[in-house]
Design a protein around this motif. Structure first.
Motif, short mmCIF file in Angstrom:
data_model
loop_
_atom_site.label_atom_id
_atom_site.label_comp_id
_atom_site.label_asym_id
_atom_site.label_seq_id
_atom_site.Cartn_x
_atom_site.Cartn_y
_atom_site.Cartn_z
N MET A 1 0.83 -1.20 0.00
CA MET A 1 0.00 0.00 0.00
C MET A 1 0.87 1.25 0.00
N ALA A 2 0.56 2.20 -0.82
CA ALA A 2 1.29 3.46 -0.84
C ALA A 2 0.77 4.38 0.25
N ILE A 3 1.66 5.17 0.81
CA ILE A 3 1.26 6.14 1.82
C ILE A 3 0.41 7.22 1.17
N ILE A 4 -0.71 7.52 1.80
CA ILE A 4 -1.54 8.63 1.33
C ILE A 4 -0.93 9.90 1.88
N PHE A 5 -0.36 10.70 1.03
CA PHE A 5 0.36 11.89 1.47
C PHE A 5 -0.28 13.12 0.85
N GLY A 6 -0.50 14.09 1.67
CA GLY A 6 -1.03 15.32 1.12
C GLY A 6 -1.96 16.02 2.07
N GLY A 7 -2.63 17.06 1.62
CA GLY A 7 -3.40 17.92 2.49
C GLY A 7 -4.88 17.81 2.31
N ALA A 125 16.88 5.02 10.92
CA ALA A 125 18.04 4.12 10.75
C ALA A 125 17.78 3.07 9.67
N ASP A 126 16.54 2.60 9.59
CA ASP A 126 16.18 1.57 8.61
C ASP A 126 15.96 2.14 7.21
N GLY A 127 16.05 3.46 7.08
CA GLY A 127 15.92 4.08 5.77
C GLY A 127 14.50 4.31 5.29
N HIS A 128 13.52 4.15 6.18
CA HIS A 128 12.14 4.35 5.78
C HIS A 128 11.81 5.83 5.58
N PHE A 129 12.38 6.68 6.44
CA PHE A 129 12.11 8.12 6.38
C PHE A 129 13.38 8.88 6.70
N ASP A 130 13.45 10.12 6.19
CA ASP A 130 14.56 11.00 6.52
C ASP A 130 14.26 11.86 7.75
N LEU A 275 8.51 -3.64 17.33
CA LEU A 275 7.22 -4.16 16.91
C LEU A 275 6.41 -3.10 16.16
N ALA A 276 6.50 -1.84 16.63
CA ALA A 276 5.75 -0.76 15.99
C ALA A 276 6.27 -0.48 14.59
N VAL A 277 7.58 -0.51 14.42
CA VAL A 277 8.16 -0.30 13.09
C VAL A 277 7.69 -1.39 12.14
N ALA A 278 7.68 -2.64 12.62
CA ALA A 278 7.21 -3.74 11.77
C ALA A 278 5.75 -3.57 11.38
N ALA A 279 4.93 -3.10 12.32
CA ALA A 279 3.51 -2.87 12.02
C ALA A 279 3.33 -1.75 11.01
N LEU A 280 4.12 -0.70 11.13
CA LEU A 280 4.06 0.41 10.18
C LEU A 280 4.50 -0.04 8.78
N GLU A 281 5.51 -0.89 8.74
CA GLU A 281 5.98 -1.39 7.45
C GLU A 281 4.85 -2.10 6.71
N VAL A 282 4.10 -2.90 7.42
CA VAL A 282 2.99 -3.64 6.80
C VAL A 282 1.86 -2.70 6.42
#
Length: 286
Positions: A1-7, A125-130, A275-282
């Protein structure tokens, strides 16, 4: 799933009155719920560039999601981690204890930490976000029905719209809303039907105030070694894997990760963050 980004426009954000930003003092109803608001030593930061490499994470819940870890956490990637203070609407470099939430097991001057900065550190650190912006709004010792109640003190339901207003005014999108609560409902022996009904009302209000933001619901009921099948079933029942996703399973954290067999110690906070990072990844497809 792509992140819904915007306003996407916030449905309740047509209010212009200062009253729309009012947060009832939860400490008038709940002992120890006074939020950390002292800005001494805090560094205000600018909004800067907000793009798909920026995560804005709203964290709502009870004592495990306030300042309750015995020691503060100093992020390795601290320059990339900020927080929105929902009481003044400003952005600050994130620092434990986080602003706008209470300190569990201490006073507002106690130097305690959170699992949230650990999570943010791992996401970078995992490179998901800057950059990660945390928006903490949890209140310790709360039941789900209090978050769903707009008519009774401490009016926690109304905080949802305040957070929506703060995000709008700061020009911030919402990447995810993270719900982590349940211990007080284990104590109260809340039924599955009652918990689910209240949580659905909370989710509906978030959808109203902050549209199109994925919601993650943690599995969380562990209280002094006891868990609630009813609470866990209710939390699982709202997950549809379209707009509401499974969050981290906090009940997997054993007594060795809890300093009083309920609240998280440093090891437990790190485990929850993982655990939270893994949940966010999914949930976000990252």
């Amino acid at each position: 799933m792509a992140i819904i980004f915007g306003g996407a426009g916030l449905a309740l954000n047509n209010f212009s009155s200062p009253d729309a930003y009012y947060i009832y003092p939860a400490q008038d109803v709940i002992t120890g719920a006074e939020p950390v608001l002292d800005l001494t030593g805090r560094v205000e930061v600018s909004r800067g560039v907000i793009d798909e490499r920026t995560a804005v994470l709203v964290v709502i819940g009870q004592s495990l999601s306030v300042n309750e870890v015995p020691t503060p956490y100093v992020p390795i990637h601290g320059s990339a981690i900020d927080q929105l203070n929902i009481y003044d609407g400003k952005l600050y470099r994130a620092k434990d204890p986080l602003l706008g939430i209470n300190v569990s097991g201490g006073t507002v001057t106690s130097q305690r930490g959170t699992w949230m900065l650990r999570m943010a550190d791992k996401l970078v650190a995992d490179g998901h976000f800057d950059r990660v912006i945390i928006v903490p709004m949890a209140v310790g010792n709360t039941r789900v029905e209090q978050w769903a109640d707009s008519a009774s003190p401490p009016y926690l339901f109304n905080k949802i719209n305040v957070v929506g207003l703060r995000l709008r005014d700061a020009g911030l999108p919402c990447t995810a809303i993270m719900w982590g609560q349940g211990e007080s409902d284990t104590i109260a022996n809340t039924s599955q039907a009652s918990y689910a009904a209240s949580l659905k009302r909370v989710i509906a209000e978030f959808n109203h105030a902050i549209p199109n933001c994925p919601i993650l619901v943690a599995q969380e009921s562990y209280y002094y070694g006891n868990t609630s099948a009813a609470v866990l079933a209710a939390q699982a029942s709202v997950v549809n894997n379209t707009t509401v996703f499974a969050g981290e399973n906090v009940d997997l954290i054993s007594s060795s990760g809890r300093y009083d067999n309920t609240h998280l110690n440093e090891a437990g906070a790190d485990q929850r963050a993982t655990l939270a990072v893994a949940a966010l990844e999914v949930a976000l497809g990252i």
